[in-house]
Design a protein around this motif. Sequence first.
Motif, PDB file in Angstrom:
ATOM      1  N   ALA A   1     -19.811  -6.663 -18.898  1.00 46.38           N
ATOM      2  CA  ALA A   1     -19.527  -5.271 -17.878  1.00 46.38           C
ATOM      3  C   ALA A   1     -19.153  -4.320 -18.659  1.00 46.38           C
ATOM      4  N   PHE A   2     -19.646  -3.119 -18.969  1.00 51.07           N
ATOM      5  CA  PHE A   2     -19.008  -1.883 -19.522  1.00 51.07           C
ATOM      6  C   PHE A   2     -18.920  -0.999 -18.189  1.00 51.07           C
ATOM      7  N   ALA A   3     -17.872  -0.770 -17.656  1.00 52.32           N
ATOM      8  CA  ALA A   3     -17.786  -0.165 -16.506  1.00 52.32           C
ATOM      9  C   ALA A   3     -16.111   0.394 -16.528  1.00 52.32           C
ATOM     10  N   SER A   4     -15.893   1.375 -15.500  1.00 55.92           N
ATOM     11  CA  SER A   4     -14.268   2.116 -15.280  1.00 55.92           C
ATOM     12  C   SER A   4     -14.573   2.097 -13.805  1.00 55.92           C
ATOM     13  N   PRO A   5     -13.615   1.235 -12.931  1.00 58.05           N
ATOM     14  CA  PRO A   5     -13.904   1.481 -11.383  1.00 58.05           C
ATOM     15  C   PRO A   5     -13.550   2.892 -11.358  1.00 58.05           C
ATOM     16  N   LEU A   6     -14.422   3.517 -10.208  1.00 59.44           N
ATOM     17  CA  LEU A   6     -13.972   5.002  -9.854  1.00 59.44           C
ATOM     18  C   LEU A   6     -13.614   4.857  -8.145  1.00 59.44           C
ATOM     19  N   TYR A   7     -12.715   5.792  -7.987  1.00 55.58           N
ATOM     20  CA  TYR A   7     -11.892   5.453  -6.446  1.00 55.58           C
ATOM     21  C   TYR A   7     -11.890   6.991  -5.794  1.00 55.58           C
ATOM     22  N   VAL A   8     -12.460   6.863  -4.554  1.00 55.64           N
ATOM     23  CA  VAL A   8     -12.489   8.050  -4.096  1.00 55.64           C
ATOM     24  C   VAL A   8     -11.671   7.877  -2.657  1.00 55.64           C
ATOM     25  N   ALA A   9     -10.679   8.661  -2.213  1.00 60.47           N
ATOM     26  CA  ALA A   9      -9.805   8.307  -1.008  1.00 60.47           C
ATOM     27  C   ALA A   9     -10.728   9.188   0.158  1.00 60.47           C
ATOM     28  N   ASN A  10     -10.485   8.625   1.409  1.00 60.39           N
ATOM     29  CA  ASN A  10     -10.873   9.024   2.635  1.00 60.39           C
ATOM     30  C   ASN A  10     -12.378   9.508   2.876  1.00 60.39           C
ATOM     31  N   VAL A  11     -13.093   8.445   2.309  1.00 67.36           N
ATOM     32  CA  VAL A  11     -14.688   8.912   2.487  1.00 67.36           C
ATOM     33  C   VAL A  11     -15.129   8.483   3.875  1.00 67.36           C
ATOM     34  N   SER A  12     -15.816   9.362   4.437  1.00 66.83           N
ATOM     35  CA  SER A  12     -16.368   9.195   6.007  1.00 66.83           C
ATOM     36  C   SER A  12     -17.777   8.455   5.713  1.00 66.83           C
ATOM     37  N   ILE A  13     -17.671   7.231   6.239  1.00 69.96           N
ATOM     38  CA  ILE A  13     -18.704   6.323   6.281  1.00 69.96           C
ATOM     39  C   ILE A  13     -19.254   6.151   7.910  1.00 69.96           C
ATOM     40  N   VAL A  21       0.778  -1.212   0.165  1.00 70.20           N
ATOM     41  CA  VAL A  21      -0.013  -0.044   0.065  1.00 70.20           C
ATOM     42  C   VAL A  21       0.819   1.288  -0.199  1.00 70.20           C
ATOM     43  N   TYR A  22       0.509   2.148  -0.762  1.00 70.23           N
ATOM     44  CA  TYR A  22       1.382   3.354  -1.029  1.00 70.23           C
ATOM     45  C   TYR A  22       0.369   4.577  -0.499  1.00 70.23           C
ATOM     46  N   ILE A  23       1.033   5.345   0.091  1.00 68.63           N
ATOM     47  CA  ILE A  23       0.129   6.695   0.376  1.00 68.63           C
ATOM     48  C   ILE A  23       0.733   7.780  -0.604  1.00 68.63           C
ATOM     49  N   THR A  24      -0.373   8.659  -1.257  1.00 68.37           N
ATOM     50  CA  THR A  24      -0.277   9.378  -2.071  1.00 68.37           C
ATOM     51  C   THR A  24      -1.244  10.427  -1.704  1.00 68.37           C
ATOM     52  N   ASN A  25      -0.968  11.709  -2.473  1.00 73.94           N
ATOM     53  CA  ASN A  25      -1.981  12.763  -2.188  1.00 73.94           C
ATOM     54  C   ASN A  25      -3.083  12.753  -3.360  1.00 73.94           C
ATOM     55  N   TYR A  26      -3.207  11.531  -4.051  1.00 70.46           N
ATOM     56  CA  TYR A  26      -4.191  11.536  -5.307  1.00 70.46           C
ATOM     57  C   TYR A  26      -5.437  11.198  -4.492  1.00 70.46           C
ATOM     58  N   PRO A  27      -6.375  12.425  -4.839  1.00 72.55           N
ATOM     59  CA  PRO A  27      -7.658  12.424  -4.332  1.00 72.55           C
ATOM     60  C   PRO A  27      -8.719  11.493  -4.807  1.00 72.55           C
ATOM     61  N   GLY A  28      -8.293  10.857  -6.218  1.00 71.16           N
ATOM     62  CA  GLY A  28      -9.232   9.812  -6.366  1.00 71.16           C
ATOM     63  C   GLY A  28      -9.619   9.778  -8.080  1.00 71.16           C
ATOM     64  N   THR A  29     -10.363   8.866  -8.617  1.00 71.06           N
ATOM     65  CA  THR A  29     -10.943   9.052 -10.136  1.00 71.06           C
ATOM     66  C   THR A  29     -12.190   8.961 -10.065  1.00 71.06           C
ATOM     67  N   PHE A  30     -12.900  10.200 -10.399  1.00 70.06           N
ATOM     68  CA  PHE A  30     -14.123  10.670 -10.162  1.00 70.06           C
ATOM     69  C   PHE A  30     -14.875  10.621 -11.585  1.00 70.06           C
ATOM     70  N   THR A  31     -14.188  10.339 -12.517  1.00 68.01           N
ATOM     71  CA  THR A  31     -14.859  10.423 -13.788  1.00 68.01           C
ATOM     72  C   THR A  31     -14.235   9.111 -14.759  1.00 68.01           C
ATOM     73  N   TYR A  32     -14.829   8.878 -15.710  1.00 66.19           N
ATOM     74  CA  TYR A  32     -14.423   7.605 -16.585  1.00 66.19           C
ATOM     75  C   TYR A  32     -13.145   8.371 -17.512  1.00 66.19           C
ATOM     76  N   HIS A  33     -12.225   7.456 -17.520  1.00 68.65           N
ATOM     77  CA  HIS A  33     -10.769   7.717 -17.879  1.00 68.65           C
ATOM     78  C   HIS A  33     -10.360   8.785 -17.312  1.00 68.65           C
ATOM     79  N   ASN A  34     -10.277   9.157 -16.108  1.00 67.67           N
ATOM     80  CA  ASN A  34      -9.569  10.159 -15.060  1.00 67.67           C
ATOM     81  C   ASN A  34      -9.782  11.594 -15.224  1.00 67.67           C
ATOM     82  N   ASP A  35     -10.321  11.964 -16.484  1.00 67.33           N
ATOM     83  CA  ASP A  35     -10.252  13.358 -16.545  1.00 67.33           C
ATOM     84  C   ASP A  35     -11.594  13.891 -17.666  1.00 67.33           C
TER      85      ASP A  35
END
Length: 84
Positions: A63-75, A14-28
């Motif tokens: 499956a037609f999908a791209s995983p989206l990733y969000v860091a540090n979500v309060s659950i 596991v690497y710790i980075t400042n990457y906030p997440g992938t919020f949309t298809y294909h990153n941008d």
Amino acid sequence: MTTSNQLYSASATVYITNYPGTFTYHNDNLRTGQNLSETVLALSNVNQNQFGKLFSYPIDGMAFASPLYVANVSIPGQGYHNVV
């Protein structure tokens, strides 16, 4: 029903980075697929000895999908987690 099989285990670094997440298809918003801020993945650590598929699940159909990733979500009641 939950099952456990010791034959199908894996480990990952596991690497710790400042990457906030992938919020949309294909990153941008232009859908380029580029992450110009990548700091962890490099040719030295993305190779067949150190990088690859850890698991898969069968699905019914395509499956037609791209995983989206969000860091540090309060659950609520569970704390903060990185979410895919």
